[in-house]
Design a protein around this motif. Structure first.
Motif, PDB file in Angstrom:
ATOM      1  N   LEU A   1       0.838  -1.202   0.000  1.00 28.57           N
ATOM      2  CA  LEU A   1       0.000   0.000   0.000  1.00 28.57           C
ATOM      3  C   LEU A   1       0.875   1.254   0.000  1.00 28.57           C
ATOM      4  O   LEU A   1       0.619   2.211  -0.741  1.00 28.57           O
ATOM      5  N   MET A   2       1.912   1.233   0.805  1.00 26.38           N
ATOM      6  CA  MET A   2       2.795   2.406   0.866  1.00 26.38           C
ATOM      7  C   MET A   2       3.486   2.627  -0.486  1.00 26.38           C
ATOM      8  O   MET A   2       3.610   3.766  -0.947  1.00 26.38           O
ATOM      9  N   ARG A   3       3.919   1.545  -1.108  1.00 30.28           N
ATOM     10  CA  ARG A   3       4.574   1.674  -2.423  1.00 30.28           C
ATOM     11  C   ARG A   3       3.591   2.218  -3.455  1.00 30.28           C
ATOM     12  O   ARG A   3       3.930   3.084  -4.262  1.00 30.28           O
ATOM     13  N   GLU A   4       2.363   1.701  -3.417  1.00 32.93           N
ATOM     14  CA  GLU A   4       1.356   2.134  -4.396  1.00 32.93           C
ATOM     15  C   GLU A   4       0.944   3.582  -4.169  1.00 32.93           C
ATOM     16  O   GLU A   4       0.711   4.321  -5.117  1.00 32.93           O
ATOM     17  N   ILE A   5       0.862   3.976  -2.929  1.00 34.09           N
ATOM     18  CA  ILE A   5       0.539   5.376  -2.612  1.00 34.09           C
ATOM     19  C   ILE A   5       1.605   6.287  -3.209  1.00 34.09           C
ATOM     20  O   ILE A   5       1.313   7.292  -3.849  1.00 34.09           O
ATOM     21  N   ARG A   6       2.829   5.887  -2.984  1.00 32.01           N
ATOM     22  CA  ARG A   6       3.967   6.691  -3.452  1.00 32.01           C
ATOM     23  C   ARG A   6       3.974   6.807  -4.983  1.00 32.01           C
ATOM     24  O   ARG A   6       4.300   7.842  -5.551  1.00 32.01           O
ATOM     25  N   ALA A   7       3.590   5.684  -5.615  1.00 32.24           N
ATOM     26  CA  ALA A   7       3.655   5.635  -7.078  1.00 32.24           C
ATOM     27  C   ALA A   7       2.454   6.326  -7.741  1.00 32.24           C
ATOM     28  O   ALA A   7       2.488   6.602  -8.936  1.00 32.24           O
ATOM     29  N   ALA A   8       1.415   6.587  -6.957  1.00 33.96           N
ATOM     30  CA  ALA A   8       0.155   7.035  -7.560  1.00 33.96           C
ATOM     31  C   ALA A   8       0.076   8.538  -7.818  1.00 33.96           C
ATOM     32  O   ALA A   8      -0.932   9.020  -8.336  1.00 33.96           O
ATOM     33  N   GLY A   9       1.106   9.289  -7.467  1.00 29.95           N
ATOM     34  CA  GLY A   9       1.035  10.726  -7.714  1.00 29.95           C
ATOM     35  C   GLY A   9       2.074  11.459  -6.904  1.00 29.95           C
ATOM     36  O   GLY A   9       2.923  10.837  -6.249  1.00 29.95           O
ATOM     37  N   PRO A  10       2.015  12.792  -6.920  1.00 28.94           N
ATOM     38  CA  PRO A  10       2.945  13.562  -6.087  1.00 28.94           C
ATOM     39  C   PRO A  10       2.530  13.477  -4.616  1.00 28.94           C
ATOM     40  O   PRO A  10       1.955  14.403  -4.058  1.00 28.94           O
ATOM     41  N   HIS A  11       2.757  12.306  -4.064  1.00 28.43           N
ATOM     42  CA  HIS A  11       2.302  11.998  -2.706  1.00 28.43           C
ATOM     43  C   HIS A  11       3.483  11.993  -1.738  1.00 28.43           C
ATOM     44  O   HIS A  11       4.460  11.287  -1.954  1.00 28.43           O
ATOM     45  N   ARG A  12       3.360  12.760  -0.684  1.00 30.55           N
ATOM     46  CA  ARG A  12       4.427  12.833   0.320  1.00 30.55           C
ATOM     47  C   ARG A  12       4.159  11.775   1.390  1.00 30.55           C
ATOM     48  O   ARG A  12       3.068  11.729   1.965  1.00 30.55           O
ATOM     49  N   VAL A  13       5.148  10.944   1.638  1.00 30.84           N
ATOM     50  CA  VAL A  13       5.014   9.893   2.648  1.00 30.84           C
ATOM     51  C   VAL A  13       5.836  10.288   3.872  1.00 30.84           C
ATOM     52  O   VAL A  13       7.045  10.490   3.784  1.00 30.84           O
ATOM     53  N   CYS A  14       5.150  10.398   4.995  1.00 33.35           N
ATOM     54  CA  CYS A  14       5.794  10.848   6.219  1.00 33.35           C
ATOM     55  C   CYS A  14       5.560   9.807   7.322  1.00 33.35           C
ATOM     56  O   CYS A  14       4.433   9.341   7.486  1.00 33.35           O
TER      57      CYS A  14
ATOM     58  N   VAL B   1     -10.877   1.691  -0.002  1.00 36.49           N
ATOM     59  CA  VAL B   1     -11.443   3.014   0.310  1.00 36.49           C
ATOM     60  C   VAL B   1     -10.691   4.094  -0.472  1.00 36.49           C
ATOM     61  O   VAL B   1     -11.306   5.017  -1.029  1.00 36.49           O
ATOM     62  N   LEU B   2      -9.381   3.960  -0.545  1.00 30.61           N
ATOM     63  CA  LEU B   2      -8.591   4.944  -1.305  1.00 30.61           C
ATOM     64  C   LEU B   2      -8.936   4.879  -2.797  1.00 30.61           C
ATOM     65  O   LEU B   2      -8.941   5.896  -3.484  1.00 30.61           O
ATOM     66  N   PHE B   3      -9.234   3.675  -3.266  1.00 32.90           N
ATOM     67  CA  PHE B   3      -9.671   3.521  -4.657  1.00 32.90           C
ATOM     68  C   PHE B   3     -11.037   4.182  -4.848  1.00 32.90           C
ATOM     69  O   PHE B   3     -11.257   4.939  -5.805  1.00 32.90           O
ATOM     70  N   ALA B   4     -11.950   3.907  -3.917  1.00 32.84           N
ATOM     71  CA  ALA B   4     -13.292   4.507  -3.997  1.00 32.84           C
ATOM     72  C   ALA B   4     -13.221   6.027  -3.923  1.00 32.84           C
ATOM     73  O   ALA B   4     -14.033   6.725  -4.539  1.00 32.84           O
ATOM     74  N   ASP B   5     -12.230   6.545  -3.188  1.00 32.97           N
ATOM     75  CA  ASP B   5     -12.059   7.997  -3.047  1.00 32.97           C
ATOM     76  C   ASP B   5     -11.342   8.616  -4.248  1.00 32.97           C
ATOM     77  O   ASP B   5     -11.142   9.829  -4.296  1.00 32.97           O
ATOM     78  N   GLY B   6     -10.867   7.762  -5.178  1.00 26.83           N
ATOM     79  CA  GLY B   6     -10.148   8.272  -6.343  1.00 26.83           C
ATOM     80  C   GLY B   6      -8.687   8.585  -6.084  1.00 26.83           C
ATOM     81  O   GLY B   6      -8.043   9.273  -6.874  1.00 26.83           O
ATOM     82  N   VAL B   7      -8.158   8.078  -4.996  1.00 25.45           N
ATOM     83  CA  VAL B   7      -6.748   8.348  -4.660  1.00 25.45           C
ATOM     84  C   VAL B   7      -5.831   7.318  -5.316  1.00 25.45           C
ATOM     85  O   VAL B   7      -4.750   7.642  -5.802  1.00 25.45           O
ATOM     86  N   LEU B   8      -6.250   6.058  -5.311  1.00 23.21           N
ATOM     87  CA  LEU B   8      -5.446   4.983  -5.897  1.00 23.21           C
ATOM     88  C   LEU B   8      -6.163   4.432  -7.128  1.00 23.21           C
ATOM     89  O   LEU B   8      -7.391   4.340  -7.145  1.00 23.21           O
ATOM     90  N   PRO B   9      -5.400   4.013  -8.144  1.00 23.61           N
ATOM     91  CA  PRO B   9      -6.041   3.334  -9.285  1.00 23.61           C
ATOM     92  C   PRO B   9      -6.325   1.869  -8.944  1.00 23.61           C
ATOM     93  O   PRO B   9      -5.728   1.318  -8.009  1.00 23.61           O
ATOM     94  N   ALA B  10      -7.200   1.246  -9.720  1.00 22.11           N
ATOM     95  CA  ALA B  10      -7.607  -0.139  -9.432  1.00 22.11           C
ATOM     96  C   ALA B  10      -6.430  -1.115  -9.387  1.00 22.11           C
ATOM     97  O   ALA B  10      -6.377  -1.968  -8.488  1.00 22.11           O
ATOM     98  N   PRO B  11      -5.462  -1.011 -10.321  1.00 21.75           N
ATOM     99  CA  PRO B  11      -4.353  -1.975 -10.251  1.00 21.75           C
ATOM    100  C   PRO B  11      -3.601  -1.928  -8.916  1.00 21.75           C
ATOM    101  O   PRO B  11      -3.087  -2.946  -8.463  1.00 21.75           O
TER     102      PRO B  11
END
Lengths: 350, 344
Positions: free
Chosen positions: A66-79, A242-252
């Motif tokens: 999940l952390m890797r996918e979050i990072r890859a899904a956009g200009p997302h800052r991981v803290c 939930v992140l997918f439903a919110d449009g934050v993550l893509p389905a893959p």
């Protein structure tokens, strides 16, 4: 600015000092019991945790993916905002690298310093440690940068994250914050620092979701006083949905999280589809989510054929979800006014 | 700032993939449903790594209750159904679940099973079992219960059907009580089969010849609580009547004890001294520990829990289901019409 403030800020390792305007979303993670399976409820477990090598530490199922996918899904800052002592930085960073996780900030608690200085309350306290770190973190992202927060049900994450959210939104004022900090018995310098950071923070209703990993299987209703923004999850497949439903993550990305849980953590079709059903029944996503996932399953069939044919997965999911069409949950209630002082008492009792 | 919790009691560390068994649980039937049924399922989801629970009924009511309980949703599948009992049986019929657990009405259960499930080869009538606590322990696990069947599914079975009940009861007792050679008796007044109706006398004669059944002969109902037999066979009407009578007798003992406690100080002291032993006995013979009794004869496993079942009884009924599923009851049935005499 106080000594504690300087010490905390100095130990926030910022690996990527990119221009602040770059970030559209910030994802702030706790580590113990949220990202890592950590047992520190007994002295023996605490000692074992402290002495473990990076390769011996075990991540919570699906958290690395999940952390890797979050990072890859956009200009997302991981803290990462962890309550672990600073002395564990090397081993924790090594663990994250082993998992292929990248981060932008990594804060650890000055536990040894607190011990030497006789600040014993600060060793256990989380509010006086995490809240200023979170507020300070806002200075490194654009004012409209959305926040997604990850914690667990073992300590005070739900309380702190919700308070942080309402401070930014202006729903909690300085006087209430001061009362809360007094009730938490934080040290004076921590209190002044937190109040100053809260005053300086740009106001905005930017916290979109607070995910609480139910490591202790706490009943989800325990978190209902915090409103629908808070999502108690039993595993990170649910968070990904939930992140997918919110449009934050893509389905893959959701499928990759699921795949990691199957391949590395022993999850199966039943446990994943039941998890899917649970998050739908609790009203955090709609049945329509399945349609989006179905396309991705078709596209990434090879990823799942390692375990079983992709169509089996869809059939199982559809069977469990289709039957729920007539029992959709009631719409979420309007945002609640949160009585933090009452919740603090409740949190302490637990 | 917050005291750490302990992990939820009995939380299982088993892998979440659970290649185990799926049990359909009627969440809406019974005097304490859905609260206690859902609580039992929630507790079991935390402690058993090998059972998936399909909770059937009002999905909203089930979800609302689950949200208040520690549970593992990875092992719980909620299935909406207007008629929860029939919905649970339908899931077994379709193969989505391997067993049904319900605290529903006997008539409705038998009707639904007859409509949706096939009887085992050679079986023409189902038998509803009931477990009754006795003075004797049986099997490797010291099971204090004897199995009485039928207690209401087939009111007036033929002799051949009574023989099948005996076979089914034997197989079930072997699987659940770990009793390798359950003693079987047929119910007859005075323990004399020749004084019973013709089908009883005929069944008794046939049972003496059946391989794999350790047949003791006829048994007077008063011998049941002594544990003279591990499996007691009778027609549904008689079985239900006997069970009611036995339950009534148990209630009378409790009433008498209460009366004694009120009447004389000495009696009260005596009862107080006995209370530890009585408590122990109560725990040993508590039907809640057993969970549920089977509706035997169908190709799928059906367990009926006591209508007053609480969370513990529901949990144990599901555990019994998982245990019985590991034993193939149909494999132990003799073929109809086949030679039955056991070789010496």
């Amino acid at each position: 600015m106080t000594d504690e403030r300087l010490e905390s800020a100095a130990d926030v390792d910022q690996r990527v000092l990119a221009p602040a305007l770059r970030w559209t979303r910030a994802f702030r993670w706790d580590l113990d019991k949220t990202y890592l399976e950590t047992e520190f409820d007994t002295f023996g477990n605490l000692l074992r945790t402290a002495l473990q090598r990076a390769s011996q530490k075990r991540s919570v199922a699906g958290a690395p993916a999940l952390m890797r996918e979050i990072r890859a899904a956009g200009p997302h800052r991981v803290c990462i905002v962890s309550g672990s002592p600073r002395q564990m930085r090397r081993v924790l960073e090594e663990k994250l690298r082993l998992d292929g996780v990248e981060w932008d900030e990594f804060a650890l608690k000055p536990s040894l310093s607190n011990l030497i200085r006789g600040r014993f309350r600060a060793i256990r306290d989380q509010v006086g440690y995490k809240l200023p770190l979170l507020l300070d973190g806002r200075s490194r992202v654009p004012p409209d940068c959305e926040e997604y927060l990850f914690g667990d049900d073992a300590e005070a994450d739900a309380f702190i994250y919700s308070l942080f959210s309402d401070l930014l939104a202006g729903r909690v004022g300085a006087a209430t914050l001061e009362q809360i900090l007094d009730a938490c018995e934080v040290y004076r310098d921590q209190k002044e620092q937190t109040l100053a950071l809260a005053r300086a923070a740009t106001r905005g209703d930017v916290v979109r979701r607070i995910f609480i990993h139910l490591e202790r299987r706490s009943p989800p209703v325990r978190f209902s006083p915090y409103g629908r923004r808070m999502v108690p999850v039993y595993n990170y497949f649910q968070a990904a949905l939930v992140l997918f439903a919110d449009g934050v993550l893509p389905a893959p990305s959701v499928l990759k999280v699921a795949a990691e849980m199957v391949s590395s953590y022993g999850y199966g079709l039943h446990s994943l589809s039941n998890s899917f059903q649970d998050i739908l029944r609790r009203g955090y996503a709609e049945v329509g989510v399945l349609t989006g996932l179905a396309d991705a399953v078709e596209q990434y069939a090879s990823l799942f054929d390692v375990f079983r044919p992709a169509k089996d997965i869809l059939e199982a999911f559809t069977r469990r979800l289709g039957a729920l069409a007539d029992s959709r949950p009631a719409p979420p209630p309007p945002p609640a006014t949160i009585d933090y002082l009452a919740l603090l008492d409740d949190t302490r009792r637990r | 700032m917050v005291e750490p919790h302990r992990r939820a009691a009995g939380a299982s560390q088993a892998a979440p993939g659970f290649p185990g068994v799926s049990v359909a649980v009627d969440a809406m039937s019974g005097e304490r449903a859905p609260d206690d049924v859902v609580r039992g399922a929630a507790e079991l989801s935390l402690s058993s790594g090998s059972i998936e629970l399909l909770l059937v009924g009002d999905a909203r009511a089930i979800t609302e209750r689950l949200s208040r309980l520690p549970h593992n949703p990875e092992r719980i599948d909620v299935r909406p159904a207007a008629d929860a009992l029939d919905g649970a049986v339908a899931l077994v019929a379709s193969g989505e679940a391997a067993a049904v657990v319900t605290a529903g009405e006997v008539d409705a259960l038998v009707r639904s099973c007859r409509e949706r499930l096939r009887l085992l080869p050679g079986v023409t009538a189902p038998a509803l079992g009931a477990v009754y606590p006795t003075a004797l322990r049986r099997g490797t696990k010291g099971d204090p219960f004897c199995l009485i069947l039928d207690v209401g599914a087939t009111l007036a079975p033929a002799a051949e059907e009574l023989v099948r009940f005996a076979e089914l009861g034997t197989l079930y007792a072997r699987a659940v009580s770990h009793n390798p050679r359950p003693r079987v008796a047929i119910l007859a007044p005075g323990g004399r089969a020749e004084r019973a109706p013709p089908e009883i006398a005929e069944a008794a004669a046939r049972l003496a010849e059946v391989a794999g059944v350790d047949f003791l002969g006829a048994l007077d109902p008063t011998e049941i609580p002594k544990g003279e037999a591990d499996v007691v066979v009778c027609g549904g009407f008689v079985g239900a009547s006997v069970l009611s009578l036995l339950d009534g007798a148990s209630g009378l003992v409790v009433d008498l004890a209460r009366y004694g406690q009120k009447q004389r100080l000495l009696w009260r002291l005596g009862l107080a001294m006995l209370s530890g032993g009585v408590g122990q006995l109560k725990r040993v013979t508590d039907w809640k520990q057993y969970g549920g009794a089977p509706l035997l004869g169908f190709e799928k496993l059906v367990l009926r829990a006591h209508p007053g079942s609480g969370a513990l009884a529901i949990q144990n009924a599901c555990r019994v289901a998982a245990k019985v599923l590991s034993a193939d009851l149909s494999a132990g049935l003799s073929a109809p019409g086949a030679p039955k005499r056991e070789s010496a």
